[in-house]
Design a protein around this motif. Sequence first.
Motif, short mmCIF file in Angstrom:
data_model
loop_
_atom_site.label_atom_id
_atom_site.label_comp_id
_atom_site.label_asym_id
_atom_site.label_seq_id
_atom_site.Cartn_x
_atom_site.Cartn_y
_atom_site.Cartn_z
N MET A 21 -1.15 0.18 -25.02
CA MET A 21 -0.81 -1.19 -25.39
C MET A 21 -0.90 -1.37 -26.91
SD MET A 21 0.17 -4.06 -24.30
CE MET A 21 0.22 -5.77 -24.74
N THR A 22 -1.90 -0.78 -27.53
CA THR A 22 -2.03 -0.87 -28.98
C THR A 22 -0.84 -0.21 -29.66
OG1 THR A 22 -4.44 -0.84 -28.77
CG2 THR A 22 -3.53 -0.34 -30.94
N GLY A 23 -0.43 0.94 -29.18
CA GLY A 23 0.75 1.61 -29.74
C GLY A 23 2.00 0.78 -29.55
N HIS A 24 2.11 0.14 -28.41
CA HIS A 24 3.27 -0.71 -28.14
C HIS A 24 3.30 -1.91 -29.09
CE1 HIS A 24 6.47 -2.08 -25.44
NE2 HIS A 24 6.01 -3.30 -25.68
N ILE A 25 2.14 -2.52 -29.32
CA ILE A 25 2.07 -3.66 -30.24
C ILE A 25 2.38 -3.23 -31.67
CG2 ILE A 25 0.48 -5.32 -31.29
CD1 ILE A 25 -0.81 -5.60 -28.53
N LEU A 26 1.86 -2.09 -32.09
CA LEU A 26 2.14 -1.62 -33.46
C LEU A 26 3.61 -1.28 -33.63
CD1 LEU A 26 -1.00 0.60 -34.16
CD2 LEU A 26 -0.48 -1.66 -35.09
N GLY A 27 4.21 -0.65 -32.63
CA GLY A 27 5.63 -0.35 -32.69
C GLY A 27 6.47 -1.61 -32.73
N SER A 28 6.08 -2.60 -31.93
CA SER A 28 6.79 -3.88 -31.92
C SER A 28 6.68 -4.58 -33.27
CB SER A 28 6.22 -4.80 -30.84
OG SER A 28 6.36 -4.21 -29.58
N ALA A 29 5.49 -4.54 -33.86
CA ALA A 29 5.29 -5.16 -35.17
C ALA A 29 6.14 -4.47 -36.23
CB ALA A 29 3.81 -5.11 -35.55
N ALA A 30 6.21 -3.15 -36.17
CA ALA A 30 7.03 -2.42 -37.14
C ALA A 30 8.51 -2.79 -36.99
CB ALA A 30 6.83 -0.92 -36.96
N TYR A 72 16.50 -15.29 -35.62
CA TYR A 72 16.37 -15.74 -34.23
C TYR A 72 16.40 -14.55 -33.26
CZ TYR A 72 17.25 -20.62 -35.61
OH TYR A 72 17.18 -21.87 -36.15
N ILE A 73 17.33 -13.66 -33.48
CA ILE A 73 17.44 -12.48 -32.62
C ILE A 73 16.20 -11.61 -32.74
CG2 ILE A 73 18.73 -10.31 -32.32
CD1 ILE A 73 21.26 -11.93 -33.05
N ASP A 74 15.68 -11.49 -33.96
CA ASP A 74 14.47 -10.71 -34.19
C ASP A 74 13.29 -11.28 -33.41
OD1 ASP A 74 12.75 -8.80 -35.30
OD2 ASP A 74 12.35 -10.03 -37.07
N VAL A 75 13.12 -12.59 -33.47
CA VAL A 75 12.01 -13.23 -32.76
C VAL A 75 12.19 -13.07 -31.25
CG1 VAL A 75 10.95 -15.46 -32.25
CG2 VAL A 75 11.44 -14.83 -34.61
N ALA A 76 13.41 -13.25 -30.76
CA ALA A 76 13.66 -13.12 -29.33
C ALA A 76 13.40 -11.69 -28.84
CB ALA A 76 15.09 -13.53 -29.00
N LEU A 77 13.90 -10.71 -29.57
CA LEU A 77 13.67 -9.31 -29.18
C LEU A 77 12.20 -8.95 -29.23
CD1 LEU A 77 16.65 -7.40 -30.81
CD2 LEU A 77 16.25 -7.81 -28.38
N SER A 78 11.50 -9.41 -30.24
CA SER A 78 10.08 -9.12 -30.35
C SER A 78 9.31 -9.76 -29.19
CB SER A 78 9.53 -9.63 -31.68
OG SER A 78 10.12 -8.92 -32.74
N GLY A 79 9.72 -10.97 -28.80
CA GLY A 79 9.08 -11.62 -27.65
C GLY A 79 9.30 -10.85 -26.37
N LEU A 83 6.45 -9.06 -24.12
CA LEU A 83 6.32 -9.39 -22.71
C LEU A 83 6.37 -8.13 -21.84
CD1 LEU A 83 6.10 -11.64 -20.59
CD2 LEU A 83 8.59 -11.73 -20.59
N VAL A 84 7.31 -7.24 -22.14
CA VAL A 84 7.41 -5.99 -21.37
C VAL A 84 6.14 -5.15 -21.56
CG1 VAL A 84 8.64 -3.78 -21.25
CG2 VAL A 84 9.91 -5.92 -21.34
N GLY A 85 5.63 -5.11 -22.77
CA GLY A 85 4.40 -4.36 -23.02
C GLY A 85 3.22 -4.94 -22.27
N THR A 86 3.15 -6.26 -22.19
CA THR A 86 2.07 -6.91 -21.46
C THR A 86 2.18 -6.61 -19.97
OG1 THR A 86 2.00 -8.68 -23.10
CG2 THR A 86 0.98 -9.13 -20.96
N ILE A 87 3.39 -6.66 -19.44
CA ILE A 87 3.58 -6.36 -18.02
C ILE A 87 3.21 -4.90 -17.72
CG2 ILE A 87 5.35 -6.09 -16.23
CD1 ILE A 87 6.71 -8.59 -17.48
N ARG A 88 3.64 -3.98 -18.60
CA ARG A 88 3.28 -2.57 -18.41
C ARG A 88 1.77 -2.37 -18.45
NH1 ARG A 88 6.23 1.31 -22.34
NH2 ARG A 88 4.81 2.70 -21.27
N PHE A 89 1.10 -3.06 -19.38
CA PHE A 89 -0.35 -2.96 -19.50
C PHE A 89 -1.03 -3.45 -18.22
CE2 PHE A 89 -4.37 -5.08 -20.78
CZ PHE A 89 -5.08 -3.96 -21.15
N LEU A 90 -0.60 -4.59 -17.72
CA LEU A 90 -1.19 -5.12 -16.50
C LEU A 90 -0.92 -4.22 -15.30
CD1 LEU A 90 -0.47 -8.91 -17.02
CD2 LEU A 90 -2.66 -7.72 -17.25
N MET A 91 0.28 -3.64 -15.27
CA MET A 91 0.60 -2.70 -14.17
C MET A 91 -0.25 -1.43 -14.28
SD MET A 91 4.69 -3.23 -13.83
CE MET A 91 4.91 -2.01 -12.56
N ASP A 92 -0.49 -0.97 -15.51
CA ASP A 92 -1.36 0.19 -15.69
C ASP A 92 -2.77 -0.10 -15.21
OD1 ASP A 92 0.64 1.79 -16.71
OD2 ASP A 92 0.06 1.52 -18.81
#
Length: 97
Positions: A21-30, A72-79, A83-92
């Motif tokens: 999850m941390t890697g996913h968040i850092l990648g998303s931030a980048a 706008y597209i950047d914010v939407a894609l990042s969201g 969300l996908v990262g959070t779902i994957r984390f919860l599924m893990d």
Amino acid sequence: MNEALMEPERKPSFGQAIFLMTGHILGSAALFLVVACAAWGLGLAVHVLDAKHPFPERALSLLHSVELWLLYIDVALSGVVLLVGTIRFLMDLGGKR
């Protein structure tokens, strides 16, 4: 056939899930920062070029709307990525993945 391919996936440990999850968040931030910097660079370039040689009002309006939609597209894609990262984390954590 490779035996590793036949083994069922193991549930990641809590530490592994946190690491993923941390890697996913850092990648998303980048990714967010790259696109945001591109939009900012476009805005800066338009401002500098407009100061040297003024654009027609319609062209300037179009360039500003492109810059705004890029953000706008950047914010939407990042969201969506968050969300996908959070779902994957919860599924893990639940062992469903």
